[in-house]
Design an enzyme around this catalytic site. Sequence first.
Site, PDB file in Angstrom:
ATOM      1  N   GLY A   1      15.787  44.040 -15.570  1.00  0.00           N
ATOM      2  CA  GLY A   1      16.941  43.148 -15.720  1.00  0.00           C
ATOM      3  C   GLY A   1      17.285  43.001 -17.190  1.00  0.00           C
ATOM      4  O   GLY A   1      17.740  41.934 -17.647  1.00  0.00           O
ATOM      5  N   ALA A   2      17.092  44.094 -17.960  1.00  0.00           N
ATOM      6  CA  ALA A   2      17.299  44.037 -19.414  1.00  0.00           C
ATOM      7  C   ALA A   2      18.714  44.427 -19.813  1.00  0.00           C
ATOM      8  O   ALA A   2      19.040  44.427 -20.994  1.00  0.00           O
ATOM      9  CB  ALA A   2      16.288  44.950 -20.110  1.00  0.00           C
TER      10      ALA A   2
ATOM     11  N   TYR B   1      17.281  32.899  -2.015  1.00  0.00           N
ATOM     12  CA  TYR B   1      16.980  32.902  -3.453  1.00  0.00           C
ATOM     13  C   TYR B   1      15.735  32.038  -3.747  1.00  0.00           C
ATOM     14  O   TYR B   1      14.820  32.464  -4.457  1.00  0.00           O
ATOM     15  CB  TYR B   1      18.192  32.392  -4.236  1.00  0.00           C
ATOM     16  CG  TYR B   1      17.977  32.414  -5.732  1.00  0.00           C
ATOM     17  CD1 TYR B   1      17.938  33.615  -6.429  1.00  0.00           C
ATOM     18  CD2 TYR B   1      17.781  31.229  -6.450  1.00  0.00           C
ATOM     19  CE1 TYR B   1      17.712  33.647  -7.802  1.00  0.00           C
ATOM     20  CE2 TYR B   1      17.564  31.248  -7.818  1.00  0.00           C
ATOM     21  CZ  TYR B   1      17.531  32.464  -8.484  1.00  0.00           C
ATOM     22  OH  TYR B   1      17.307  32.496  -9.848  1.00  0.00           O
TER      23      TYR B   1
ATOM     24  N   GLY C   1      22.131  39.286 -19.704  1.00  0.00           N
ATOM     25  CA  GLY C   1      21.569  37.931 -19.665  1.00  0.00           C
ATOM     26  C   GLY C   1      20.237  37.739 -20.377  1.00  0.00           C
ATOM     27  O   GLY C   1      20.044  38.168 -21.524  1.00  0.00           O
ATOM     28  N   ILE C   2      19.316  37.090 -19.677  1.00  0.00           N
ATOM     29  CA  ILE C   2      18.026  36.677 -20.241  1.00  0.00           C
ATOM     30  C   ILE C   2      17.189  37.896 -20.664  1.00  0.00           C
ATOM     31  O   ILE C   2      16.581  37.915 -21.734  1.00  0.00           O
ATOM     32  CB  ILE C   2      17.259  35.828 -19.188  1.00  0.00           C
ATOM     33  CG1 ILE C   2      18.039  34.537 -18.902  1.00  0.00           C
ATOM     34  CG2 ILE C   2      15.836  35.531 -19.635  1.00  0.00           C
ATOM     35  CD1 ILE C   2      17.701  33.866 -17.585  1.00  0.00           C
ATOM     36  N   GLY C   3      17.156  38.933 -19.816  1.00  0.00           N
ATOM     37  CA  GLY C   3      16.352  40.119 -20.115  1.00  0.00           C
ATOM     38  C   GLY C   3      16.859  40.822 -21.361  1.00  0.00           C
ATOM     39  O   GLY C   3      16.074  41.224 -22.233  1.00  0.00           O
TER      40      GLY C   3
HETATM   41  N1  LIG Z   1      21.012  32.191 -14.950  1.00  0.00           N
HETATM   42  C1  LIG Z   1      20.287  31.145 -14.523  1.00  0.00           C
HETATM   43  O1  LIG Z   1      20.732  29.987 -14.566  1.00  0.00           O
HETATM   44  C2  LIG Z   1      18.895  31.381 -14.007  1.00  0.00           C
HETATM   45  C3  LIG Z   1      18.102  30.253 -13.694  1.00  0.00           C
HETATM   46  C4  LIG Z   1      16.812  30.453 -13.222  1.00  0.00           C
HETATM   47  C5  LIG Z   1      16.314  31.735 -13.082  1.00  0.00           C
HETATM   48  N2  LIG Z   1      17.108  32.815 -13.387  1.00  0.00           N
HETATM   49  C6  LIG Z   1      16.534  34.167 -13.210  1.00  0.00           C
HETATM   50  O2  LIG Z   1      16.625  34.861 -14.434  1.00  0.00           O
HETATM   51  C7  LIG Z   1      16.594  36.274 -14.175  1.00  0.00           C
HETATM   52  C8  LIG Z   1      17.666  36.969 -15.007  1.00  0.00           C
HETATM   53  O3  LIG Z   1      18.931  36.476 -14.615  1.00  0.00           O
HETATM   54  P1  LIG Z   1      20.150  36.274 -15.631  1.00  0.00           P
HETATM   55  O4  LIG Z   1      20.500  34.845 -15.601  1.00  0.00           O
HETATM   56  O5  LIG Z   1      19.867  36.929 -16.917  1.00  0.00           O
HETATM   57  O6  LIG Z   1      21.294  37.033 -14.803  1.00  0.00           O
HETATM   58  P2  LIG Z   1      22.174  38.335 -15.119  1.00  0.00           P
HETATM   59  O7  LIG Z   1      22.844  38.197 -16.424  1.00  0.00           O
HETATM   60  O8  LIG Z   1      22.998  38.509 -13.904  1.00  0.00           O
HETATM   61  O9  LIG Z   1      21.099  39.504 -15.226  1.00  0.00           O
HETATM   62  C9  LIG Z   1      20.434  39.970 -14.078  1.00  0.00           C
HETATM   63  C10 LIG Z   1      19.727  41.247 -14.385  1.00  0.00           C
HETATM   64  O10 LIG Z   1      19.109  41.722 -13.170  1.00  0.00           O
HETATM   65  C11 LIG Z   1      19.557  43.053 -12.931  1.00  0.00           C
HETATM   66  N3  LIG Z   1      19.690  43.381 -11.508  1.00  0.00           N
HETATM   67  C12 LIG Z   1      20.451  42.749 -10.582  1.00  0.00           C
HETATM   68  N4  LIG Z   1      20.400  43.423  -9.418  1.00  0.00           N
HETATM   69  C13 LIG Z   1      19.608  44.504  -9.616  1.00  0.00           C
HETATM   70  C14 LIG Z   1      19.208  45.589  -8.814  1.00  0.00           C
HETATM   71  N5  LIG Z   1      19.627  45.735  -7.540  1.00  0.00           N
HETATM   72  N6  LIG Z   1      18.381  46.521  -9.349  1.00  0.00           N
HETATM   73  C15 LIG Z   1      17.968  46.417 -10.632  1.00  0.00           C
HETATM   74  N7  LIG Z   1      18.342  45.435 -11.457  1.00  0.00           N
HETATM   75  C16 LIG Z   1      19.154  44.480 -10.950  1.00  0.00           C
HETATM   76  C17 LIG Z   1      20.915  43.152 -13.587  1.00  0.00           C
HETATM   77  O11 LIG Z   1      21.203  44.524 -13.802  1.00  0.00           O
HETATM   78  P3  LIG Z   1      22.726  45.074 -14.051  1.00  0.00           P
HETATM   79  O12 LIG Z   1      23.328  44.147 -15.064  1.00  0.00           O
HETATM   80  O13 LIG Z   1      22.447  46.431 -14.641  1.00  0.00           O
HETATM   81  O14 LIG Z   1      23.416  45.073 -12.760  1.00  0.00           O
HETATM   82  C18 LIG Z   1      20.689  42.336 -14.853  1.00  0.00           C
HETATM   83  O15 LIG Z   1      20.090  43.125 -15.845  1.00  0.00           O
HETATM   84  C19 LIG Z   1      16.783  36.438 -12.674  1.00  0.00           C
HETATM   85  O16 LIG Z   1      15.520  36.725 -12.092  1.00  0.00           O
HETATM   86  C20 LIG Z   1      17.266  35.065 -12.217  1.00  0.00           C
HETATM   87  O17 LIG Z   1      16.881  34.786 -10.894  1.00  0.00           O
HETATM   88  C21 LIG Z   1      18.384  32.663 -13.854  1.00  0.00           C
END
Ligand SMILES: NC(=O)c1ccc[n+]([C@@H]2O[C@H](COP(=O)([O-])OP(=O)(O)OC[C@H]3O[C@@H](n4cnc5c(N)ncnc54)[C@H](OP(=O)(O)O)[C@@H]3O)[C@@H](O)[C@H]2O)c1
Length: 274
Positions: free
Chosen positions: A14-15, A163, A18-20
């Site tokens: 998930g790099a 989720y 967002g966070i990654g």
């Molecule tokens: N945002 C929040 O408020 C929040 C709160 C609590 C926990 N989290 C957790 O934080 C983590 C990162 O989320 P984020 O907020 O940074 O969201 P994000 O910006 O949507 O990033 C999500 C990442 O996961 C990857 N991903 C999604 N579907 C995938 C798939 N089928 N195969 C491989 N990679 C996939 C995306 O890849 P692509 O971009 O290449 O599609 C992206 O790199 C997640 O586990 C989420 O549950 C987020």
Amino acid sequence: MPSTPSRPVTVITGASAGIGRAAAVELAPRAEIVLVGRDPERLDDALAAVVAAGGHDAAAYRCDFADLAAVRDLAAVLHATYERVDVLACNAGVLVPKATTTTDGFELTVQVNHLAGFLLANLLRDRLTGGRVITTSSGAHIGGRIEPGAFGTPAKYRRWKAYADSKQANILFTREAARRWGPEVLTAAFHPGAVRSRFGDDNPFFRLAKRLPGFVSPETGAKTLVWLATAAPGDFTSGGYYVRGKRHAPSAAASDDEVAHELWESGAKAVGLR
Ligand SMILES: NC(=O)c1ccc[n+]([C@@H]2O[C@H](COP(=O)([O-])OP(=O)(O)OC[C@H]3O[C@@H](n4cnc5c(N)ncnc54)[C@H](OP(=O)(O)O)[C@@H]3O)[C@@H](O)[C@H]2O)c1
């Protein structure tokens, strides 16, 4: 021959966003960054940002976690490329709006958020000796009641329930991995806060909510991940759950060691590790 870089090999799923991505950029001057993402353009862009931040030896791999064969291929390539993995950050995650079953026969949320990372960590286990596995969970885990082995799409799909279950699974995996793999491999799970990323963008309410002041930037959300990836081994408790750099007690359901054991066994069977 696998390589033995002098800097810690840090694989972040998930790099591409967002966070990654924020964690990869922050760690770039200190680590050999291996980005894993799904979208080729976002992944290229993240790689360029990591290189610009000092990660000249960074590499990027495309992998869609909706396909476990692709996860196995990724693990094989990483295994062949790196003699050790110092940090595996299982961070990829999604909120899936509609009931979706993967080609592997599992509900998409649990596959992307839990099973794929579980499989990747297990396939890299020998490379992780002396390293750590950091998993991005969520405060939403408190609504989770995962049933070990029930990885299929339920007749009545509810996105937040799926989720929450997957995020509970992240914490149970972290606990059980610490029990099985410790002290050779350290583990931790964390909640990044409410983060203004691409997460949940297809949900109009979540899009609106992200404008609220409580939401933080991906860079702020990545702080606990960066800390857990770089902290001295004695500075955190393996198997623990962290929020803003501090250990927190997860929900009772996410602290149930019997469920953690059953989840591991049923997951291993489901993804073909048994
Ligand atoms: N945002 C929040 O408020 C929040 C709160 C609590 C926990 N989290 C957790 O934080 C983590 C990162 O989320 P984020 O907020 O940074 O969201 P994000 O910006 O949507 O990033 C999500 C990442 O996961 C990857 N991903 C999604 N579907 C995938 C798939 N089928 N195969 C491989 N990679 C996939 C995306 O890849 P692509 O971009 O290449 O599609 C992206 O790199 C997640 O586990 C989420 O549950 C987020």
